[in-house]
Design a protein around this motif. Structure first.
Motif, mmCIF file in Angstrom:
data_model
loop_
_atom_site.group_PDB
_atom_site.id
_atom_site.type_symbol
_atom_site.label_atom_id
_atom_site.label_comp_id
_atom_site.label_asym_id
_atom_site.label_seq_id
_atom_site.Cartn_x
_atom_site.Cartn_y
_atom_site.Cartn_z
ATOM 1 N N ARG A 228 0.843 -1.192 0.000
ATOM 2 C CA ARG A 228 0.000 0.000 0.000
ATOM 3 C C ARG A 228 0.881 1.246 0.000
ATOM 4 O O ARG A 228 1.919 1.294 0.670
ATOM 5 N N ASP B 5 -9.720 8.363 2.815
ATOM 6 C CA ASP B 5 -8.779 9.087 1.954
ATOM 7 C C ASP B 5 -7.516 8.268 1.716
ATOM 8 O O ASP B 5 -6.964 8.257 0.608
ATOM 9 N N HIS C 195 -7.264 5.018 1.699
ATOM 10 C CA HIS C 195 -7.581 3.934 0.768
ATOM 11 C C HIS C 195 -7.541 4.396 -0.680
ATOM 12 O O HIS C 195 -7.202 3.614 -1.575
ATOM 13 N N ARG C 196 -7.845 5.639 -0.924
ATOM 14 C CA ARG C 196 -7.894 6.142 -2.297
ATOM 15 C C ARG C 196 -6.511 6.449 -2.870
ATOM 16 O O ARG C 196 -6.366 6.630 -4.086
ATOM 17 N N ASP D 187 -3.898 4.533 -3.248
ATOM 18 C CA ASP D 187 -3.498 3.484 -4.190
ATOM 19 C C ASP D 187 -4.164 3.671 -5.552
ATOM 20 O O ASP D 187 -3.535 3.492 -6.598
ATOM 21 N N GLU D 188 -5.451 4.022 -5.533
ATOM 22 C CA GLU D 188 -6.197 4.182 -6.785
ATOM 23 C C GLU D 188 -5.591 5.283 -7.654
ATOM 24 O O GLU D 188 -5.610 5.196 -8.882
ATOM 25 N N VAL D 189 -5.057 6.312 -7.002
ATOM 26 C CA VAL D 189 -4.503 7.461 -7.731
ATOM 27 C C VAL D 189 -3.059 7.186 -8.172
ATOM 28 O O VAL D 189 -2.681 7.478 -9.319
ATOM 29 N N LYS E 132 -0.841 4.172 -7.793
ATOM 30 C CA LYS E 132 -0.282 2.937 -8.356
ATOM 31 C C LYS E 132 -0.368 2.875 -9.884
ATOM 32 O O LYS E 132 0.577 2.409 -10.527
ATOM 33 N N PRO E 133 -1.465 3.346 -10.501
ATOM 34 C CA PRO E 133 -1.473 3.330 -11.985
ATOM 35 C C PRO E 133 -0.351 4.170 -12.593
ATOM 36 O O PRO E 133 0.152 3.849 -13.683
ATOM 37 N N ARG F 65 2.999 2.030 -12.849
ATOM 38 C CA ARG F 65 3.043 0.795 -13.634
ATOM 39 C C ARG F 65 3.939 1.001 -14.845
ATOM 40 O O ARG F 65 3.900 2.038 -15.496
#
Length: 234
Positions: A166, A220, A222-223, A225-227, A229-230, A233
């Motif tokens: 995380r 907040d 938790h979000r 990673d959504e912002v 991690k992409p 990549r």
């Protein structure tokens, strides 16, 4: 997910047979004795390190300075070097710094915590990973908690020497972990996250990222990673 009443600064350093715990601890204490209480050890007598043969680890605890202090626990942990062989390549064998605190008791600036305190912990311990952890979220990352509160190991959990489970509000990853987790160099991570987070910079031979300088609640966190991690990549 409820908000934990405890946040934890954690650093992790890979075990090295050539590095004596006493020397690592002395260097960390010297550095942190320049940082004001309660986050540092300025004016606090050095607690002796007692290494006992037959034990795999050493813990050094600093007593809470006052009931009003936001800091709940402040301790160092070192693996002993008396083994006949090197321990496994896993985080259970790390040297550590661990500072628990109550965010509700902290009435100062989060900029200070993240721009002064967090980098001081990284400089003092020279870790491969460091982070500011929400205790409840971390427990739920490691274990699959059922309805009655029992937990079983999460098979998706990655040993932190090998990857990043995380991305937290504050993070440090050394060059090796950057490569293992993302297949990127610290410099590439800075390029990708510049302008996407509050701060991202090279620190020693790694990268430090600060997602926000505001206190973040569980939803907040938790979000993040959504912002992020992409963006990391390959």
């Amino acid at each position: 997910m409820s908000d934990s009443n405890i946040l934890i600064f954690k650093t992790a350093r890979r075990y090295s047979q050539a590095e004596a715990p006493a020397k690592l601890y002395e260097a960390a204490y010297k550095h942190l004795s320049e940082l004001a209480q309660p986050w540092g050890l300025n004016g606090v007598p050095m607690v002796p390190l007692k290494e006992v043969r037959g034990y795999h680890s050493i813990g050094i605890n600093y007593t809470k300075q006052s009931r009003a202090s936001p800091v709940k626990a402040f301790w160092f942990g070192y693996m002993t070097r008396h083994r006949t062989g090197l321990p496994d390549e896993r985080e259970a064998n790390d040297d550590r710094l661990h500072i628990e605190f109550y965010p509700n008791k902290f009435d100062g600036e989060w900029t200070y915590l993240l721009d002064v305190v967090f980098p001081a912990y990284v400089a003092a311990t020279r870790p491969y990973a460091a982070r500011l952890v929400n205790q409840d979220i971390e427990v739920n990352d490691v274990f699959l908690i059922d309805e009655v509160g029992d937990g079983s190991p999460n098979p998706a959990f990655i040993d932190q020497r090998l990857g990043v489970n995380r991305i937290w509000q504050a993070n440090f990853w050394d060059r090796t972990l950057c490569q293992r987790a993302f297949g990127l160099t610290p410099e590439q991570i800075v390029t990708r996250l510049s302008g996407k987070v509050a701060n991202c910079r090279i620190v020693d031979d790694g990268v430090m990222t600060i997602y926000s300088y505001e206190r973040m609640l569980a939803a907040d966190i938790h979000r993040i990673d959504e912002v992020i991690k992409p963006l990391l990549r390959k």
